[in-house]
Design an enzyme around this catalytic site. Structure first.
Site, mmCIF file in Angstrom:
data_model
loop_
_atom_site.group_PDB
_atom_site.id
_atom_site.type_symbol
_atom_site.label_atom_id
_atom_site.label_comp_id
_atom_site.label_asym_id
_atom_site.label_seq_id
_atom_site.Cartn_x
_atom_site.Cartn_y
_atom_site.Cartn_z
ATOM 1 N N SER A 136 -7.049 -5.240 10.489
ATOM 2 C CA SER A 136 -7.234 -6.203 11.603
ATOM 3 C C SER A 136 -6.879 -7.648 11.289
ATOM 4 C CB SER A 136 -8.678 -6.169 12.165
ATOM 5 O OG SER A 136 -8.883 -5.044 12.978
ATOM 6 N N ASP A 154 1.379 -0.582 9.494
ATOM 7 C CA ASP A 154 1.647 0.664 10.226
ATOM 8 C C ASP A 154 3.139 1.004 10.154
ATOM 9 O OD1 ASP A 154 1.219 2.810 11.915
ATOM 10 O OD2 ASP A 154 0.746 1.616 13.693
ATOM 11 N N GLY A 212 3.779 -4.354 11.084
ATOM 12 C CA GLY A 212 2.893 -4.592 9.948
ATOM 13 C C GLY A 212 2.792 -3.400 9.018
ATOM 14 N N ILE A 260 0.823 -1.221 0.000
ATOM 15 C CA ILE A 260 0.000 0.000 0.000
ATOM 16 C C ILE A 260 0.858 1.273 0.000
ATOM 17 C CG2 ILE A 260 -0.341 0.300 2.505
ATOM 18 C CD1 ILE A 260 -3.394 0.702 1.757
ATOM 19 N N GLY A 295 -3.949 -8.905 10.553
ATOM 20 C CA GLY A 295 -2.572 -9.268 10.890
ATOM 21 C C GLY A 295 -2.478 -9.635 12.363
HETATM 22 P P1 ADP Z 1 -3.645 -5.197 12.341
HETATM 23 O O1 ADP Z 1 -3.002 -4.832 13.631
HETATM 24 O O2 ADP Z 1 -4.809 -4.289 11.985
HETATM 25 O O3 ADP Z 1 -3.972 -6.643 12.244
HETATM 26 P P2 ADP Z 1 -1.314 -5.572 10.580
HETATM 27 O O4 ADP Z 1 -0.450 -4.524 9.996
HETATM 28 O O5 ADP Z 1 -0.687 -6.557 11.509
HETATM 29 O O6 ADP Z 1 -2.542 -4.805 11.257
HETATM 30 O O7 ADP Z 1 -2.006 -6.396 9.418
HETATM 31 C C1 ADP Z 1 -3.048 -5.885 8.626
HETATM 32 C C2 ADP Z 1 -2.855 -6.346 7.202
HETATM 33 O O8 ADP Z 1 -1.875 -5.541 6.563
HETATM 34 C C3 ADP Z 1 -2.360 -7.784 7.073
HETATM 35 O O9 ADP Z 1 -3.240 -8.473 6.182
HETATM 36 C C4 ADP Z 1 -0.976 -7.638 6.459
HETATM 37 O O10 ADP Z 1 -0.709 -8.712 5.541
HETATM 38 C C5 ADP Z 1 -1.102 -6.340 5.725
HETATM 39 N N1 ADP Z 1 0.129 -5.612 5.390
HETATM 40 C C6 ADP Z 1 1.347 -5.653 5.975
HETATM 41 N N2 ADP Z 1 2.209 -4.834 5.332
HETATM 42 C C7 ADP Z 1 1.514 -4.255 4.299
HETATM 43 C C8 ADP Z 1 1.832 -3.337 3.248
HETATM 44 N N3 ADP Z 1 3.043 -2.808 3.123
HETATM 45 N N4 ADP Z 1 0.842 -3.000 2.374
HETATM 46 C C9 ADP Z 1 -0.398 -3.499 2.478
HETATM 47 N N5 ADP Z 1 -0.757 -4.368 3.445
HETATM 48 C C10 ADP Z 1 0.182 -4.748 4.341
#
Ligand code: ADP
Length: 173
Positions: free
Chosen positions: A123, A36, A34, A13, A125
Site C-alpha cells: 500500500s 504487481d 508497481g 522481491i 506505492g
Molecule cells: P500499492 O498499490 O499496494 O501501493 P505498489 O506496487 O504501487 O502497490 O507499491 C507498493 C510498494 O512496492 C512500494 O513501496 C514500491 O516501492 C514497492 N515495489 C515496487 N516494485 C517492487 C519490487 N520489484 N520489489 C519489491 N517492492 C517493489
C-alpha cells in the site's frame, strides 16, 4: 524460545528465493503496476492464469484478504496475492485492513507449509499509505503472528524497494 526472525532488506522481491513472496495486488487480481507488474512480468503467464481461475470460482479478492497461486518462473514456490487498502485519510479502516493483509498472508503461507516468506511494503506505492505508519503496522502484524500463534514460519523478510521505506523500516526494528 524464539526460533523465527524478521529481516528487513533492500531489493527486488521477484529475485527472492523464499517459499512464498507476497504481491500487493488489486481487487481484480488481473495485474497492475508497481510490484504487481514486476511479479507478473518476471513470473510469466501462469500466475495470471491461476488468478483468473480464483476470480472465476470465488470472485474478486477483498481488501485485507489473501489468495495463493503458483510462482511461475520465479524462484519462490508460491505467490500470495493480498489487496492492501487505498489510503483515504485513515478513518476508513485503513490501518486494520493493512494489518489483516500481513496476518492473512502469513496464515495462508503457514497453511501451505511455507517456512520463509517475503513481503513488499504493501500500500505504500500508488495506494499512498503513509510509509512510517505502514511500516509500524507491518512489523506489528508480523510480530503478533510470529509470537502469538502456532506456526512453522522461521523467517519473514520485508523487502524494501525504495530507500525511504528501507530507512524507515530499518529504524523501526
Ligand atoms: P500499492 O498499490 O499496494 O501501493 P505498489 O506496487 O504501487 O502497490 O507499491 C507498493 C510498494 O512496492 C512500494 O513501496 C514500491 O516501492 C514497492 N515495489 C515496487 N516494485 C517492487 C519490487 N520489484 N520489489 C519489491 N517492492 C517493489
Amino acid at each position: 524460545m524464539r526460533n523465527h526472525t524478521l529481516q528487513i532488506i533492500k531489493g527486488d522481491i521477484t529475485k527472492i528465493k523464499a517459499d512464498a513472496i507476497v504481491n500487493a495486488a488489486n481487487n481484480s487480481l488481473m495485474g497492475g503496476g508497481g510490484v504487481d507488474g514486476a511479479i507478473h512480468r518476471a513470473g510469466g503467464p501462469e500466475i495470471l492464469e491461476d488468478c483468473k481461475k480464483i476470480v472465476a470460482h470465488r470472485g474478486e479478492c477483498r481488501t485485507g484478504e489473501a489468495v495463493v497461486t503458483t510462482a511461475g518462473n520465479l524462484p519462490a514456490k508460491y505467490v500470495i496475492h493480498t489487496v492492501g487498502p487505498v489510503w483515504n485519510g485513515g478513518e476508513k479502516g485503513e490501518p486494520e485492513l493493512l494489518y489483516n493483509c500481513y496476518r492473512n498472508s502469513l496464515m495462508l503461507a503457514n497453511g501451505h507449509q511455507c517456512k520463509t516468506i517475503a513481503f513488499p511494503n504493501i500500500s505504500t506505492g500508488v495506494y499512498r499509505f503513509p510509509k512510517p505508519l505502514a511500516a509500524e503496522i507491518a512489523q506489528r502484524s508480523v510480530r503478533d503472528f510470529l509470537e502469538n500463534s502456532e506456526h512453522q514460519i522461521s523467517e519473514v523478510i520485508i523487502v524494501c524497494f525504495d530507500d525511504e521505506n528501507y530507512k524507515i523500516n530499518r529504524e523501526m526494528v
